[in-house]
Design an enzyme around this catalytic site. Structure first.
Site, short mmCIF file in Angstrom:
data_model
loop_
_atom_site.label_atom_id
_atom_site.label_comp_id
_atom_site.label_asym_id
_atom_site.label_seq_id
_atom_site.Cartn_x
_atom_site.Cartn_y
_atom_site.Cartn_z
CE LYS A 193 11.40 52.08 74.70
NZ LYS A 193 11.97 51.46 75.84
CG HIS A 196 12.80 50.60 70.05
ND1 HIS A 196 13.56 50.70 71.21
CD2 HIS A 196 13.14 51.66 69.30
CE1 HIS A 196 14.32 51.77 71.13
NE2 HIS A 196 14.08 52.37 69.99
CG ASN A 197 13.89 48.58 74.58
OD1 ASN A 197 13.54 49.53 73.88
ND2 ASN A 197 13.98 48.69 75.89
#
Ligand code: NBP
Length: 486
Positions: A193, A196-197
């Site tokens: 995650k 992803h950011n």
């Protein structure tokens, strides 16, 4: 349909509990309830619980609880609790309270934006106590939380068996495939995650640079630029971020009637996940240049005193503005696409490096699959990335894969023209330029690193390798300059 009650302690009937009912938690709780799951609700202050029930209690089966004990008692076994509170100390405090009230085999899921090393620590500590801890990255913001986010759960595989169907039922679906899968052990879900950011930061910066070029090199106003992005959104650049860019650019300020973007202060803030990505990449030795430039570009934009002091500094002789607007528009589109491929390639490199470092055995193609819907970086070309990893799960780099190789070949002349033109016009394009340099660096036959090694050996006797012999060597720089084996 609602059966929101406050007498939950007598019946353990909820399939899952959500604690932390701010923007994200309340929308995920509603999403769960809308999918037919009975959801126990809890929040530190009861007002948010009551507001959710008052406004949306008719959307499904909620169980209202006030205390942690009541909340835990409302859950079927093995108990599943999703924590959606502010990341950091609040998460530790909530975990501690829950763990005290839960039993062996119960599952705690942290859906907040936790730092993956915190998740590794928490998972180990809760495992010791017989509890399952799942660090789940959740992307998609408020809208995704309600209508289908992309979910990246890490943690013990066994816990995914009890949890997976439930999470998959509320995730976004693309071609009938849920945007949720078991990522890997302990902190892997939050790690993925985080990356992803980081990619999100790079993508936003690249779009920003394209916008800047339209404004300052072609003199387009916000409406005209919005039209270009709208058109691009029907091609290979189709993505959530390109779509919302057009919407933001179309928005008019109610007070002045001007485009809203022209009255917003040009200092971008950040919550920290981009910074985490770069810090982790530095530790792992992965060159995520696009992401790093994006993080630094936000920092530069926010350096208000320095920017003020630098107003009026010399630009030097500037080049001519492009005369063929249509050609330059296409050049920008190609530069954006090529730089975006680089940003994703770098992000996937970081995922592989993290997987190797922590022994997670991650499957990069899974990320391409679950990022196709629900999340902020959802984009048409993730299908291509998925196909690339399906064909070759051990892909060295996305940019050498035939589809992307060809896409960059088609874009390269435009990409160079954009970086040259921007430089000659004094328009900053840090992400376009660094992505191009990264590409040129990777494809270079000889890099200046040989000189770096020579310098390192000179001042620190750090040794070097030769192109024509095995082993390590050192030159006696302060002696007779002969070479010795090290
Ligand atoms: P916030 O990050 O603003 O957190 C507010 C919630 O945390 C409230 O329910 C608050 O309870 C609770 N809380 C706090 Br603050 N300190 C607490 C403590 N010591 N003990 C118990 N509860 C505490 O909410 P959010 O924006 O909904 O985000 C939730 C999580 O999801 C965060 O980790 C965030 O990073 C992550 N996330 C957010 C987004 C997004 O788009 N916003 C996207 C993806 C992930 P109270 O009501 O009693 O103050």
């Amino acid at each position: 349909m609602t059966s929101a009650t406050s007498d939950s302690s007598s019946t353990a009937r909820a399939q899952i509990g959500v604690t932390g009912l701010a923007v994200m938690g309340s929308n995920i709780a509603r999403n769960l309830a809308r999918h037919g799951h009975t959801v126990a609700l809890h929040n530190r202050s009861i007002a948010k619980t009551d507001a959710l029930i008052a406004e949306h209690g008719d959307e499904g089966d909620f169980v209202r609880t006030e205390t942690v004990e009541e909340f835990v008692a409302a859950l079927q076994k093995p108990r599943r609790v999703l924590i959606m509170v502010k990341a950091g100390e609040a998460t530790d405090a909530v975990i501690e309270e829950l763990a005290g009230a839960m039993e062996t085999g119960d599952i705690i899921i942290d859906g907040g934006n936790a730092l993956y090393t915190d998740t590794i620590r928490r998972e180990a500590a809760l495992r010791e106590r017989g509890l399952h801890f799942v660090g789940a990255g959740i992307s998609g913001g408020e809208e995704g939380a309600l209508n289908g986010p992309s979910i990246m759960p890490g943690g013990p595989k066994e816990s995914y068996e009890a949890l997976g169907p439930l999470l998959e039922s509320i995730a976004a679906q693309v071609d009938g495939v849920p945007c949720c899968t078991h990522i890997g052990p302990d902190g892997s879900g939050h790690f993925v995650k985080m990356v992803h950011n980081g990619i999100e930061y790079a993508d936003m910066q690249l779009i920003g640079e394209a916008y800047n070029l339209f404004r300052d090199a072609l003199g387009y106003d916000a409406d005209r630029i919005a039209d270009v992005f709208t058109e691009w959104n029907s091609g290979e650049l189709e993505s959530y971020l390109v779509e919302i860019t057009a919407e933001v650019l179309q928005q008019k300020d109610a007070k002045t009637g001007k485009p809203l973007v022209d009255v917003i202060v040009d200092a971008a803030e950040q919550k920290g996940t981009g910074r985490w990505t770069v810090k982790s990449a530095l530790d792992l030795g992965v060159p995520v240049t696009g992401i790093a430039e994006a993080v630094f570009a936000r920092a530069l934009s926010g350096s208000r005193d320095q920017r003020k002091a630098a107003q009026g500094l010399a630009s030097g002789a500037l080049g001519a503005k492009p005369t063929d607007a249509e050609q330059f528009t296409e050049d920008i589109r190609q530069a954006l696409y090529a730089s975006k491929i680089v940003a994703y390639a770098q992000g996937f490199d970081q995922i592989r490096a993290g997987s190797d470092e922590y022994g997670w055995d991650l499957t990069p193609g899974d990320m391409a699959t679950i990022w196709r819907g629900g999340c902020i970086i959802r984009a048409r070309f993730l299908n291509r990335i998925k196909e690339a990893y399906d064909t070759n799960p051990a892909l060295t780099s996305l940019i050498v894969e035939p589809y992307f190789r060809e896409a960059i070949e088609n874009a390269i002349d435009s990409w160079r023209r954009v970086v040259v033109t921007a430089t000659q016009l004094g328009i900053p394009v840090p992400a376009f330029a660094s992505s191009l340099s990264y590409y040129d660096g990777l494809r270079a036959e000889r890099l200046p690193a040989a000189l770096t090694q020579g310098q390192r050996d000179f001042f620190g006797a750090h040794t070097y390798e030769r192109i024509d012999a095995d082993g390590k060597f050192h030159t006696l720089w302060s002696g007779d300059h002969s070479e010795v084996s090290a």
